[in-house]
Design a protein around this motif. Structure first.
Motif, PDB file in Angstrom:
ATOM      1  N   ALA A   1      -1.790 -22.099 -18.446  1.00 16.03           N
ATOM      2  CA  ALA A   1      -2.182 -20.741 -18.511  1.00 16.03           C
ATOM      3  C   ALA A   1      -3.409 -20.538 -18.051  1.00 16.03           C
ATOM      4  CB  ALA A   1      -2.100 -20.453 -19.792  1.00 16.03           C
TER       5      ALA A   1
ATOM      6  N   ARG B   1       0.413 -17.345 -16.356  1.00 20.49           N
ATOM      7  CA  ARG B   1       0.805 -18.581 -16.579  1.00 20.49           C
ATOM      8  C   ARG B   1       2.068 -19.287 -15.698  1.00 20.49           C
ATOM      9  NH1 ARG B   1       2.577 -14.949 -19.903  1.00 20.49           N
ATOM     10  NH2 ARG B   1       5.084 -14.998 -20.119  1.00 20.49           N
TER      11      ARG B   1
ATOM     12  N   HIS C   1     -13.453 -17.908 -17.630  1.00 18.38           N
ATOM     13  CA  HIS C   1     -12.318 -18.062 -16.934  1.00 18.38           C
ATOM     14  C   HIS C   1     -11.781 -19.480 -17.713  1.00 18.38           C
ATOM     15  CE1 HIS C   1      -9.606 -20.031 -14.026  1.00 18.38           C
ATOM     16  NE2 HIS C   1      -9.696 -18.853 -13.416  1.00 18.38           N
TER      17      HIS C   1
ATOM     18  N   ILE D   1      -0.478 -14.108 -29.115  1.00 21.56           N
ATOM     19  CA  ILE D   1      -1.873 -14.139 -28.663  1.00 21.56           C
ATOM     20  C   ILE D   1      -2.591 -12.864 -29.514  1.00 21.56           C
ATOM     21  CG2 ILE D   1      -3.579 -13.353 -27.063  1.00 21.56           C
ATOM     22  CD1 ILE D   1      -1.928 -14.891 -25.081  1.00 21.56           C
TER      23      ILE D   1
ATOM     24  N   THR E   1       2.319 -12.342 -16.783  1.00 18.03           N
ATOM     25  CA  THR E   1       1.132 -11.516 -16.914  1.00 18.03           C
ATOM     26  C   THR E   1       0.851 -11.016 -18.160  1.00 18.03           C
ATOM     27  OG1 THR E   1       0.990 -11.520 -14.516  1.00 18.03           O
ATOM     28  CG2 THR E   1      -0.528 -10.084 -15.729  1.00 18.03           C
TER      29      THR E   1
ATOM     30  N   TYR F   1      -8.872  -9.220 -21.960  1.00 19.75           N
ATOM     31  CA  TYR F   1      -8.423 -10.565 -21.445  1.00 19.75           C
ATOM     32  C   TYR F   1      -7.104 -10.092 -20.386  1.00 19.75           C
ATOM     33  CZ  TYR F   1      -4.122  -9.718 -24.444  1.00 19.75           C
ATOM     34  OH  TYR F   1      -3.112  -9.136 -25.046  1.00 19.75           O
ATOM     35  N   TRP F   2      -7.055 -11.141 -19.511  1.00 19.32           N
ATOM     36  CA  TRP F   2      -5.827 -11.137 -18.567  1.00 19.32           C
ATOM     37  C   TRP F   2      -5.521 -12.593 -18.592  1.00 19.32           C
ATOM     38  CZ3 TRP F   2      -7.177  -8.505 -13.053  1.00 19.32           C
ATOM     39  CH2 TRP F   2      -6.011  -8.301 -12.576  1.00 19.32           C
ATOM     40  N   SER F   3      -4.280 -12.827 -18.652  1.00 19.65           N
ATOM     41  CA  SER F   3      -3.878 -14.354 -18.780  1.00 19.65           C
ATOM     42  C   SER F   3      -2.334 -14.226 -17.851  1.00 19.65           C
ATOM     43  CB  SER F   3      -3.405 -14.552 -20.064  1.00 19.65           C
ATOM     44  OG  SER F   3      -2.874 -15.749 -20.227  1.00 19.65           O
TER      45      SER F   3
ATOM     46  N   ARG G   1      -8.751 -22.269 -18.031  1.00 16.51           N
ATOM     47  CA  ARG G   1      -7.636 -23.052 -17.520  1.00 16.51           C
ATOM     48  C   ARG G   1      -7.113 -23.762 -18.580  1.00 16.51           C
ATOM     49  NH1 ARG G   1      -5.606 -24.223 -12.339  1.00 16.51           N
ATOM     50  NH2 ARG G   1      -7.198 -23.241 -11.343  1.00 16.51           N
TER      51      ARG G   1
ATOM     52  N   THR H   1      -6.617 -17.631 -18.100  1.00 14.49           N
ATOM     53  CA  THR H   1      -6.913 -16.594 -18.745  1.00 14.49           C
ATOM     54  C   THR H   1      -8.316 -16.298 -18.631  1.00 14.49           C
ATOM     55  OG1 THR H   1      -5.544 -17.184 -20.764  1.00 14.49           O
ATOM     56  CG2 THR H   1      -6.789 -15.532 -21.017  1.00 14.49           C
TER      57      THR H   1
ATOM     58  N   HIS I   1     -11.132 -14.220 -20.306  1.00 13.66           N
ATOM     59  CA  HIS I   1     -11.884 -13.906 -21.468  1.00 13.66           C
ATOM     60  C   HIS I   1     -13.331 -13.075 -21.225  1.00 13.66           C
ATOM     61  CE1 HIS I   1      -9.266 -15.886 -24.331  1.00 13.66           C
ATOM     62  NE2 HIS I   1      -9.343 -17.003 -23.258  1.00 13.66           N
TER      63      HIS I   1
ATOM     64  N   ARG J   1      -2.193  -8.528 -20.359  1.00 18.76           N
ATOM     65  CA  ARG J   1      -3.574  -7.929 -20.116  1.00 18.76           C
ATOM     66  C   ARG J   1      -3.822  -7.267 -21.492  1.00 18.76           C
ATOM     67  NH1 ARG J   1      -4.635  -4.030 -15.273  1.00 18.76           N
ATOM     68  NH2 ARG J   1      -4.060  -2.803 -16.973  1.00 18.76           N
TER      69      ARG J   1
END
Lengths: 361, 361, 361
Positions: free
Chosen positions: C247, C269, C229, C285, C136, C265-267, C231, C249, C251, C138
């Protein structure tokens, strides 16, 4: 809109030495210098030739005139061109001058037509210069806000209970209610008295006994536009004021621009008179201002987003009585001045050309 | 308002290599790059797709076109889209181009319609590039002022007597009077001659004997809009100029925006020809500019508070003759250009859509 | 003009602790704090007394109200003045409040009238918080550009082929063509599929075999105004998606002002799950954003020189399909909102006083 026909503090006279000093007051860039005989002169800081700031020039010759640093024109203390190295002196070469007055350690500048300057209007602050140096503090605290926010700050001292809680505030000013007294169309007096409570930490430590019930007083005399004389002190309950501690401080808030203020202070006291104590108290005062008042005033200015104070419809509280009264008085003075100006323009000068601030036509 | 149909120096050609260079001239952000065959191209620095600056892209392919760094559109030296990786090339995908000309070590850009660019109007500055490297100085001195203040600065060299007193000025230019000669509607010549006095310190030290009476000369040829060719020197009284010292300097003041100027200089001389001397003189010149001229020019700009020069009613002195004449000439050129533009708009193009500067319709 | 009756991400709820937080959204300075029971409150960040920012105050008392740091007025989570230390509570002392909602690790703020806030409109992003911490990421990437430029950036992922060439782009997205699908008046879906090519370096290194033909997918769901969102993943040709790398994420581009954007952002995977890998991917990133996207977005903003996007007549390419559709949808939503507002003003409120954004009349 500034009150023009009024004296504004322009600094301390001992700042003005052999070199010209640039300082903007009421949005007018000015240059200050000592002319012949040591008299301080104030001119618009712009050479009429190519608009170079005169403050980038030098004081020259036995007459101590100011020479432009770009092409060498020279001007005397009244703004008259007295030397043109390139040829005859042009009749029109003249710099607007401002009336200034050195008075008991303060330099005052008249914001309007110099011919109308009236030195009887300079506030009488007695003689701070006679206090012992070790009981004297002076400083300059430039602040990015409208100068009236600084006036509001001092005229509502209850802010000390929140912004300076601990050192300068203990809630007692909030519990007291201010008494506001009109002194003249240009001045008023705001006073808080607290009886029977311990005083603020900054005073308590200097009393004969700590943590005891006291009489406390805070008395501000405001004089338009931004001059505040603050007397504040405490004494043990039942004792004379003269047995207690007291400080007298000038808070002088002068508009530089609409969003920036020259803030000079000058403080004397009857306690803690030593070089060490003086230095410690200066640090304490500057901390309170630089870390507490200044960030708040500047945040307040930003939060107002350039809008006029009354247009934001502020909630009025009991503690605002002095600050609001002062704002109303100032508004009336400005209005009266504008009406007089309009009247003069219509009658005496049927085809008026608006003179620049301070320019003697 | 700028004179558009005129050549402006855009820098030195050897600055333009494998990478695009962003540079704003006449308020237009431009990108310069070397296209096929080494020719320099100048385009508006904005991709018509999403407005990314093309200068953030790269020069690609054997054709050396410029590729936008955001989504990959490619444009040739004439601003035509030559590749769209996402599909067919849109007809409207076109970037305004500017005519440029590399000439004897200077890069020139035509400020107006590229179809009307006339290379016969490029000033002939001979060949500075042929001077020995150890007698050559080049530099760039960006200045936050209107470019005409830089022109005024050079066309009234008496400022050296005050601003550069000691090194570059000794009062002699003020005592001389400038002789102004019209050369063409776009150029003039200003000359000062001083005979029988010691020359300025910067020259005196390089003469055969120091502190002696000399002949001195300072001759500026101004060409619109901001190009100045300055020849200045001194020789011992009664000797030929060629026996003395002389420097030739291009002062090239080019508007970046209304309040900022690209200032390039290029100087060659007939004395002090060694790496050490060259380096020392460069330091001396840059000191004079960076510590003396630049602060004065920028202070002058601020003191004008955004107002137009003539609206401030400057006092005119004898030393202003060249600078004022140049301003009048430039005003006439701009006026003539605007009238021609209005005339063309009315007759040839009855429903005109104002083209952007430099855009070929 | 912003869409007001919509939810905007205001940050991560775990940012809001014991101290008030200042944050400007949609040009409105706001203060966020945790009130009684831990509920997050959002108020206009301006005390109605003297306009000090409430965020410079403190959370006090068992009720956890916010106390102005200047003169001590206290306000509850709904903006009502609940304590005036200087006297009775003025009826008009009220701070505009905003509706906020904490939902699955995101803090949402309703931009319009809090009485009309409709939590069913909050996008359903599943539960990013359930992913393993080591998978994760962020972050917060403030950017000096209009938030729609950030939306455009994500809705046209082909920019990765140029701006992020090498790591995140290999030309394959440009060769694919996006498929745009309307989901609702407030949302749409853009998808790219690439089959038979090696995938981008950032994924390839994590596949079971490197440099092999793959299936790749990039799917963005945009929800008004600036929520994306994304993908994106790759699997070896012929294998299931679940056998590959993917992943997801968020945005989240939120207008701070017209020229600045909060970008959270919050990702999560399904690969490279370890503290070391996580830290490395975060650096990768943030490099891509801070060194590549952000400078481009900010340059784009400057190049637009304050002009409205469509007024610059952008060239439209096939890759713009999603971004342009989203802009059209948003324009329609804003238009509809304004028409409804006008209608309400005319009929329900014949002498309307324009309420401030978010103010509950």
């Amino acid at each position: 809109m500034y009150l023009k026909n009024m004296w504004y503090v322009a600094g301390f006279p001992d700042e003005i030495g052999d070199h010209p000093i640039a300082r903007t007051l009421l949005e007018q860039p000015l240059v200050f210098f000592r002319a012949r005989g040591g008299q301080i002169a104030a001119l618009a800081d712009r050479c009429p030739h190519r608009f170079a700031p005169l403050s980038k020039g030098a004081i020259v010759g036995p007459e101590k005139v100011i020479q432009c640093g770009y092409h060498g024109l020279q001007f005397d203390a009244r703004g008259r061109c007295v030397h043109n190295p390139h040829g005859p002196i042009p009749q029109v070469a003249r710099v607007p001058r401002y009336e200034v007055c050195e008075r008991r350690g303060l330099l005052w500048l008249w914001g309007g037509d110099p011919e109308q300057a009236d030195t009887t209007l300079i506030p009488d602050y007695g003689d701070f210069a006679e206090a012992p140096p070790d009981a004297t503090l002076r400083g300059y605290l430039p602040t990015q806000c409208h100068y009236q926010l600084v006036v509001d700050n001092i005229l509502d001292l209850t802010h000390a209970d929140y912004l300076h809680a601990g050192g300068l505030g203990n809630g007692s000013l909030t519990r007291a209610r201010p008494v506001v007294t009109d002194l003249s169309p240009r001045s008023l007096h705001v006073s808080w008295k607290v009886s029977g409570e311990p005083t603020i930490a900054a005073f308590d430590v200097h009393l004969r006994e700590q943590g005891k019930a006291t009489e406390q007083w805070s008395e501000v005399t405001w004089t338009a536009a931004g001059n505040m004389h603050l007397r504040t002190g405490a004494t043990l309950l039942g004792e004379e004021r003269s047995q207690g501690v007291e400080a007298m401080t000038l808070h002088l808030a002068v508009p530089e621009t609409v969003t920036s203020t020259h803030y000079w202070y000058w403080s004397v006291r009857n306690f803690a008179i030593s070089p060490e104590a003086n230095s410690q108290i200066q640090k304490f005062i500057e901390f309170a201002f630089v870390q507490q008042d200044k960030p708040m005033l500047e945040a307040q200015q930003r939060a107002m987003q350039g809008r006029e104070f009354w247009s934001l419809r502020p909630i009025l509280l009991a503690s605002d009585a002095g600050a609001v009264r002062a704002r109303r008085k100032l508004d009336q003075l400005v209005l009266a001045e504008q009406e007089m100006h309009r009247h003069q323009s219509n009658h005496e000068n049927p085809t008026p050309q608006q003179p620049e601030l301070g320019e003697s036509p």
